[in-house]
Design a protein around this motif. Sequence first.
Motif, short mmCIF file in Angstrom:
data_model
loop_
_atom_site.label_atom_id
_atom_site.label_comp_id
_atom_site.label_asym_id
_atom_site.label_seq_id
_atom_site.Cartn_x
_atom_site.Cartn_y
_atom_site.Cartn_z
N LEU A 1 34.06 -7.38 35.41
CA LEU A 1 33.47 -6.70 34.27
C LEU A 1 33.08 -5.27 34.63
CD1 LEU A 1 31.14 -9.55 32.97
CD2 LEU A 1 33.30 -8.80 31.96
N ARG B 1 42.52 -15.35 22.95
CA ARG B 1 43.87 -15.04 23.38
C ARG B 1 44.57 -16.29 23.96
NH1 ARG B 1 45.92 -10.07 25.03
NH2 ARG B 1 43.92 -9.11 24.63
N ILE C 1 38.82 -12.90 33.58
CA ILE C 1 39.34 -11.93 32.61
C ILE C 1 40.66 -11.32 33.11
CG2 ILE C 1 37.07 -11.49 31.60
CD1 ILE C 1 37.00 -8.84 33.16
N GLY C 2 41.35 -12.05 33.95
CA GLY C 2 42.67 -11.61 34.40
C GLY C 2 42.68 -11.05 35.81
N GLU D 1 41.11 -22.80 31.32
CA GLU D 1 41.41 -23.67 32.45
C GLU D 1 40.18 -23.81 33.35
OE1 GLU D 1 45.57 -23.99 34.46
OE2 GLU D 1 44.48 -22.39 35.43
N HIS E 1 32.83 -14.90 25.32
CA HIS E 1 34.02 -14.09 25.03
C HIS E 1 33.65 -12.94 24.10
CE1 HIS E 1 37.98 -12.82 24.25
NE2 HIS E 1 38.15 -13.44 23.10
N ARG E 2 34.24 -11.79 24.33
CA ARG E 2 33.82 -10.57 23.62
C ARG E 2 34.27 -10.51 22.17
NH1 ARG E 2 37.51 -6.13 26.91
NH2 ARG E 2 39.55 -6.96 26.36
N ARG E 3 35.19 -11.41 21.77
CA ARG E 3 35.70 -11.37 20.38
C ARG E 3 35.53 -12.73 19.72
NH1 ARG E 3 41.44 -10.55 19.60
NH2 ARG E 3 41.88 -11.41 21.66
N ARG F 1 51.45 -15.86 40.01
CA ARG F 1 50.36 -15.87 39.03
C ARG F 1 49.95 -17.29 38.70
NH1 ARG F 1 52.59 -12.20 34.76
NH2 ARG F 1 50.84 -12.84 33.52
N GLY G 1 38.52 -15.04 27.42
CA GLY G 1 39.03 -15.79 26.27
C GLY G 1 40.51 -16.11 26.41
N GLY G 2 41.03 -16.02 27.62
CA GLY G 2 42.45 -16.31 27.85
C GLY G 2 42.64 -17.71 28.44
N ASP G 3 43.88 -18.02 28.81
CA ASP G 3 44.18 -19.33 29.39
C ASP G 3 43.40 -19.59 30.67
OD1 ASP G 3 45.87 -20.20 27.43
OD2 ASP G 3 47.70 -19.48 28.41
N SER G 4 43.22 -18.55 31.48
CA SER G 4 42.47 -18.74 32.73
C SER G 4 41.06 -19.19 32.44
CB SER G 4 42.41 -17.45 33.54
OG SER G 4 43.66 -17.10 34.00
P1 NAP Z 1 44.61 -12.77 29.86
O1 NAP Z 1 45.51 -13.64 29.08
O2 NAP Z 1 44.94 -11.33 30.00
O3 NAP Z 1 43.16 -12.91 29.20
C1 NAP Z 1 42.10 -12.13 29.66
C2 NAP Z 1 40.89 -12.41 28.79
O4 NAP Z 1 39.79 -11.69 29.33
C3 NAP Z 1 41.05 -11.98 27.35
O5 NAP Z 1 40.46 -12.91 26.50
C4 NAP Z 1 40.33 -10.64 27.31
O6 NAP Z 1 39.71 -10.38 26.07
C5 NAP Z 1 39.25 -10.84 28.33
N1 NAP Z 1 38.86 -9.59 28.94
C6 NAP Z 1 39.65 -8.68 29.58
N2 NAP Z 1 38.93 -7.65 30.04
C7 NAP Z 1 37.65 -7.91 29.66
C8 NAP Z 1 36.42 -7.22 29.85
N3 NAP Z 1 36.37 -6.05 30.51
N4 NAP Z 1 35.29 -7.75 29.34
C9 NAP Z 1 35.33 -8.94 28.67
N5 NAP Z 1 36.45 -9.65 28.49
C10 NAP Z 1 37.59 -9.14 28.98
O7 NAP Z 1 44.40 -13.29 31.37
P2 NAP Z 1 44.43 -14.78 31.94
O8 NAP Z 1 43.67 -15.69 31.10
O9 NAP Z 1 44.10 -14.65 33.39
O10 NAP Z 1 45.96 -15.18 31.83
C11 NAP Z 1 46.98 -14.37 32.45
C12 NAP Z 1 48.35 -15.01 32.19
O11 NAP Z 1 48.45 -16.23 32.92
C13 NAP Z 1 48.57 -15.36 30.73
O12 NAP Z 1 49.93 -15.14 30.45
C14 NAP Z 1 48.25 -16.82 30.66
O13 NAP Z 1 48.91 -17.49 29.62
C15 NAP Z 1 48.72 -17.30 32.03
N6 NAP Z 1 47.96 -18.51 32.43
C16 NAP Z 1 48.46 -19.72 32.10
C17 NAP Z 1 47.78 -20.88 32.44
C18 NAP Z 1 48.34 -22.21 32.10
O14 NAP Z 1 49.21 -22.27 31.24
N7 NAP Z 1 47.91 -23.28 32.73
C19 NAP Z 1 46.56 -20.79 33.10
C20 NAP Z 1 46.05 -19.53 33.41
C21 NAP Z 1 46.76 -18.40 33.06
P3 NAP Z 1 40.56 -9.92 24.81
O15 NAP Z 1 41.29 -11.13 24.34
O16 NAP Z 1 39.53 -9.42 23.88
O17 NAP Z 1 41.48 -8.84 25.29
#
Ligand code: NAP
Length: 307
Positions: A115, A177, A236-237, A155, A171-173, A279, A149-152
């Motif tokens: 963050l 996602r 958050i990625g 999970e 989650h900020r929204r 990843r 708010g993403g898959d991570s």
């Molecule tokens: P992501 O999809 O990029 O999601 C990041 C989340 O963090 C978003 O909800 C985002 O909010 C939020 N975020 C980002 N910067 C922020 C900040 N400064 N302050 C507050 N919130 C923030 O990342 P991820 O969840 O790590 O996933 C990465 C990829 O891996 C994706 O393609 C995902 O599908 C995949 N993955 C798949 C699995 C699975 O299928 N088992 C598991 C993990 C990951 P906003 O939505 O508002 O932008």
Amino acid sequence: MRNVVIIGSGCAGSTAAIYSARANLQPLVVSGHEAGGQLSLTTLVENFPGFPAGINGPDLVESMKLQAQNFGAEYVHGAVVDADFSQRPFRLNIEGEWIETRTVIVASGASARWLGLASEHELIGHGVSSCATCDGFFYREKNIMVIGGGDSAMEEANFLSRFGREVTVVHRREEFRASKIMLDRARHNPKIKWLPNTVVEDVFDVSQKLVTGVRLRNVKTGEVWEQDVDGFFVAIGHIPNTKVFKGQIETDPDGYIVSKGGARTSIPGIFHAGDVQDRTYRQAITASGAGCMAAIEVERYLEAEGH
Ligand code: NAP
């Protein structure tokens, strides 16, 4: 002229160094800005095979480095700031100095996105974590917070609900996602509570070197409040560390190296190892395994080239 330069000194880089040093290739390891990689940010690691009582993350990577050095690997401080992979030998600029090498192992990792709060940074490894698989176990019957708010985030929240008394997703929204299936699974989990439209303003308590709570703000209503929490997981990625190779090695749209099978990249003679390509698994043990694979491929590549 180097036989092999390994970029990165986490589990992937140091395992590649152990293997290539034992193959007499006298590897040079460029430590990078985050020497030791993500393990150097953790405390106890309980899932690395061979340590029944667990081992401290920084101790584990330091031991790998020592093991590699015992076989002749050389470590240099600093980072690769520029690279030229358009010709042979390959050229790498380490903090202003160009060197030449026959092969490269890119083990530069992926950095967790944070963050950016000063208190969050201070408390990494003391209640603030970016890895539920690594640290969830320490939060049995505790209050856990997951940011994202993403898959991570989904999970991690599901995984952490096995340990914690309660897991709150912040989650900020309003909209998430995360994929529908992951979101539904989390939504059906009775231990998971939800705080959408909410941001974290501060993490307490730096003076105790321990996470005790957070200050939150609802971005729609402006309401600010404090909440007790024991474990603070940021999901958050990640950002793969490939900026310096941009346009040279093939990467996916997020910057992760695209594997061409085994440890091969789009450029023959340049190999990948660890989180810079992975990843999915992102574990110390998988990164080490990938480092081993890359070193073996380097050895065979050099042999085939007559070196
Ligand atoms: P992501 O999809 O990029 O999601 C990041 C989340 O963090 C978003 O909800 C985002 O909010 C939020 N975020 C980002 N910067 C922020 C900040 N400064 N302050 C507050 N919130 C923030 O990342 P991820 O969840 O790590 O996933 C990465 C990829 O891996 C994706 O393609 C995902 O599908 C995949 N993955 C798949 C699995 C699975 O299928 N088992 C598991 C993990 C990951 P906003 O939505 O508002 O932008």
